[in-house]
Every structure is written in structure tokens, then in C-alpha cells.
Design a protein around this motif. Structure first.
Motif, PDB file in Angstrom:
ATOM      1  N   SER A   1      34.476  39.846  34.179  1.00 18.89           N
ATOM      2  CA  SER A   1      35.347  40.760  34.948  1.00 18.89           C
ATOM      3  C   SER A   1      36.155  40.033  36.025  1.00 18.89           C
ATOM      4  O   SER A   1      37.241  40.479  36.376  1.00 18.89           O
ATOM      5  N   GLY A   2      35.630  38.932  36.532  1.00 18.74           N
ATOM      6  CA  GLY A   2      36.346  38.221  37.595  1.00 18.74           C
ATOM      7  C   GLY A   2      37.257  37.103  37.100  1.00 18.74           C
ATOM      8  O   GLY A   2      37.854  36.391  37.906  1.00 18.74           O
ATOM      9  N   HIS A   3      37.345  36.921  35.776  1.00 17.76           N
ATOM     10  CA  HIS A   3      38.213  35.867  35.237  1.00 17.76           C
ATOM     11  C   HIS A   3      39.597  36.438  34.942  1.00 17.76           C
ATOM     12  O   HIS A   3      39.711  37.478  34.294  1.00 17.76           O
ATOM     13  N   ASP A   4      40.639  35.751  35.365  1.00 18.78           N
ATOM     14  CA  ASP A   4      41.981  36.198  34.980  1.00 18.78           C
ATOM     15  C   ASP A   4      42.328  35.592  33.611  1.00 18.78           C
ATOM     16  O   ASP A   4      41.532  34.847  33.026  1.00 18.78           O
ATOM     17  N   GLU A   5      43.517  35.927  33.134  1.00 18.24           N
ATOM     18  CA  GLU A   5      43.879  35.540  31.767  1.00 18.24           C
ATOM     19  C   GLU A   5      43.853  34.025  31.561  1.00 18.24           C
ATOM     20  O   GLU A   5      43.351  33.522  30.552  1.00 18.24           O
ATOM     21  N   SER A   6      44.366  33.292  32.553  1.00 22.60           N
ATOM     22  CA  SER A   6      44.440  31.843  32.367  1.00 22.60           C
ATOM     23  C   SER A   6      43.043  31.223  32.440  1.00 22.60           C
ATOM     24  O   SER A   6      42.749  30.254  31.745  1.00 22.60           O
ATOM     25  N   GLN A   7      42.178  31.804  33.273  1.00 22.09           N
ATOM     26  CA  GLN A   7      40.801  31.286  33.344  1.00 22.09           C
ATOM     27  C   GLN A   7      40.065  31.568  32.030  1.00 22.09           C
ATOM     28  O   GLN A   7      39.344  30.708  31.510  1.00 22.09           O
ATOM     29  N   THR A   8      40.294  32.751  31.467  1.00 23.67           N
ATOM     30  CA  THR A   8      39.657  33.090  30.189  1.00 23.67           C
ATOM     31  C   THR A   8      40.079  32.092  29.120  1.00 23.67           C
ATOM     32  O   THR A   8      39.253  31.561  28.375  1.00 23.67           O
ATOM     33  N   LYS A   9      41.368  31.817  29.080  1.00 25.94           N
ATOM     34  CA  LYS A   9      41.907  30.893  28.084  1.00 25.94           C
ATOM     35  C   LYS A   9      41.309  29.495  28.281  1.00 25.94           C
ATOM     36  O   LYS A   9      40.892  28.830  27.334  1.00 25.94           O
ATOM     37  N   HIS A  10      41.276  29.088  29.528  1.00 28.25           N
ATOM     38  CA  HIS A  10      40.720  27.773  29.860  1.00 28.25           C
ATOM     39  C   HIS A  10      39.268  27.644  29.378  1.00 28.25           C
ATOM     40  O   HIS A  10      38.884  26.637  28.790  1.00 28.25           O
TER      41      HIS A  10
END
Ligand code: AMP
Ligand code: ZN
Ligand code: FE
Ligand code: FE
Length: 276
Positions: free
Chosen positions: A215-224
Motif C-alpha cells: 500500500s505504501g509503494h508508488d508505481e515506480s517503486q513497485t516497478k523497481h
């Protein structure tokens, strides 16, 4: 059959009972959840019993607080044997450490001119193995801070003046302990720790996955983290980190819905590792 593999109850710092969590998960359309209380497994049997009544799968889990490289690293464990003696022995030591730590935090808060009564913290928690969110609530109730954010920024966050450490495992120890309890270890919310360099050593210790969907990850963090998991041949998991309606954050069950195939891979890996 969407899953949420990161949920707290009032046995650590969530505000809901295990039964209530299961009922809320069912309402949110989840079909499987993992109870992952901080350093404790006390809520699992009750959640599992309610899950059986409602037809919702409850995976026994835990979230270990560990520390390394001047960072807090949270290691999730799934499919653990909650009766494993060494696991229970470590848990009991951590629970005692948490209680002692509340007294130490309260001493520091007194020196800092924001006194709170440790007994008030234990009452708010409903148990003695309290955590910083309970201290934060006591600080708010005493009128020393306006909200959680201020409580953590001013006093309780990792490098703030009333921060006190407690007995913790090393991250690799947590991974090994989970393995010993026949579970799968997963690096929880890696963007919060921002300590990617630790992944190779966790992987060598037996890490099975990374909590990519959070829930605390944004899109770029998820991708990373999808890429990092692929690079190290690790499974991808996901969870909301739900702490209840009174948990001090705005996260709901249903915010993270881990697709079936990712849970199936986790289960396959669990079977593969525990074939005798
Ligand atoms: P503890 O296990 O007692 O160290 O407390 C950890 C809990 O505090 C976790 O659930 C964290 O999400 C929460 N927490 C840590 N840092 C913060 C922060 N800056 N703001 C709000 N909650 C936090
Ligand atoms: Zn928590
Ligand atoms: Fe965490
Ligand atoms: Fe958590």
C-alpha cells in the motif's frame, strides 16, 4: 481469489480482533489473508477458526522487526509452524524486550518534557508487548502532539530523540528462523527500509520473496521491486499492512489484492521446500 498477505491485529499494533479482521477481509472480497503481527503469532488460531466458518483462507504469518546497516528491515514469514519451539522462544524474548522498551521510551519522553505513563501505553495496547504506535496514541491523548506523524517525527521515528531499540533479530537470523519453522521468508515493504543492498545476503540466507505490491509503494517503486525480484529469482508477494480502522493510517482491506497465480507460486515454493 485475491489475497492480502500483510495484516495486523490487536495482538500487536492493529486495532481489530482476529475475528473482525477475517470478517472485514471477507466483506472486501478477499479469499485468502495472512495475519502478520509484529513479532507475535497469538492472533493466528482465532483468525483461522473464523476463517473456517466464513470460508476464507488464513495463512499463518509473522512480521519480524530486524535491524541492520542502520536501517529497520521487516521480514515477513508465511506458512510458519506456530508451535515450533525455537520460534516461540525467540518470540517470547522479543515480547519481553518490547515491554522493557516502553519503560525506556517513557523515561526519555519525560526528559524531553512530554511525559506519558507506561501503564497507559499498555492499557491502550491491551497487552504488555506494546509498540511505538501505542506510545504515539498516548502522546496524542496527553496533548503533547496533534497526530501520529508529529509523534513519530518529533519523538519516535528511528533517529528521533525518544527512539529506543529493543531485542531484535538480525535480518538473516529472521530468514533462517522462519525457514526452521517451515515457513517462507519475504522482505517486507522494501521501499520503506530503502536498503536494497541487503537483498543478496537475504537471498543467500534463504529469502523466498519480496513484498513488491504494498500500500505504501508508488508505481515506480513497485516497478523497481518487480525488477529486483526478477533479478534475484525471488517470488513477488503483496499486502496492505492493514492495522484496523483505528490504526493511525488510512489503509483498507481490499487496497491490495494479490492475484491468484502469485499466491499459487508461493504455495508451490512452500511445498517444494518442505517435501520430506
Ligand atoms: P515498533 O514495532 O514498536 O517499532 O513500531 C513499528 C510500527 O510503527 C510499524 O507498524 C510502523 O509502520 C509504525 N511506524 C514506524 N514509523 C512510523 C512513522 N514515521 N509514522 C507512522 N507510523 C510509523
Ligand atoms: Zn504495525
Ligand atoms: Fe512493517
Ligand atoms: Fe506491518
Amino acid at each position: 481469489m485475491p489475497a492480502d498477505l500483510h495484516i495486523h491485529t490487536y495482538f500487536s499494533d492493529g486495532s481489530e480482533s482476529p475475528e473482525a479482521v477475517v470478517e472485514l477481509a471477507k466483506k472486501a472480497g478477499l479469499t485468502a489473508i495472512a495475519i502478520t503481527d509484529h513479532d507475535v503469532v497469538s492472533g493466528i488460531e482465532r483468525a483461522a477458526a473464523r476463517g473456517r466458518e466464513l470460508g476464507l483462507e488464513v495463512i499463518p504469518g509473522i512480521e519480524f522487526t530486524t535491524e541492520a546497516y542502520d536501517s529497520e528491515i521487516h521480514i515477513l514469514g508465511y506458512f510458519i509452524d506456530i508451535k515450533e519451539p525455537r520460534l516461540l522462544e525467540k518470540i517470547s524474548r522479543m515480547q519481553k524486550g518490547r515491554e522493557e522498551r516502553v519503560f525506556k521510551i517513557c523515561e526519555k519522553l519525560k526528559e524531553l518534557g512530554a511525559p506519558v505513563d507506561p501503564e497507559k501505553v499498555f492499557t491502550l495496547a491491551g497487552h504488555r508487548a506494546a509498540g511505538r504506535p501505542h506510545v504515539a496514541r498516548a502522546l496524542i491523548e496527553a496533548g503533547h502532539v496533534r497526530n501520529f506523524r508529529e509523534a513519530f517525527n518529533k519523538y519516535l521515528a528511528f533517529h528521533s530523540p525518544a527512539y529506543v531499540s529493543h531485542y531484535k533479530l538480525m535480518p538473516t537470523e529472521a530468514v533462517e528462523l522462519i525457514g526452521q519453522a517451515k515457513g517462507l521468508a519475504v522482505y517486507g515493504h522494501p521501499a520503506v527500509s530503502a536498503c536494497d543492498g541487503i537483498v543478496p545476503e537475504l537471498a543467500s540466507a534463504g529469502l523466498a520473496g519480496i513484498e513488491v505490491y504494498y500500500s505504501g509503494h508508488d508505481e515506480s517503486q513497485t516497478k523497481h521491486y518487480e525488477e529486483l525480484a526478477r533479478k534475484h529469482g525471488l517470488l513477488m508477494t503483496g499486502g496492505s499492512d492493514f492495522h484496523g480502522s483505528n490504526g493511525g493510517r488510512e489503509i483498507n482491506l481490499g487496497d491490495i489484492m494479490l492475484p491468484d497465480d502469485l499466491l499459487a507460486r508461493l504455495k508451490d515454493e512452500h511445498l517444494r521446500r518442505n517435501r520430506s
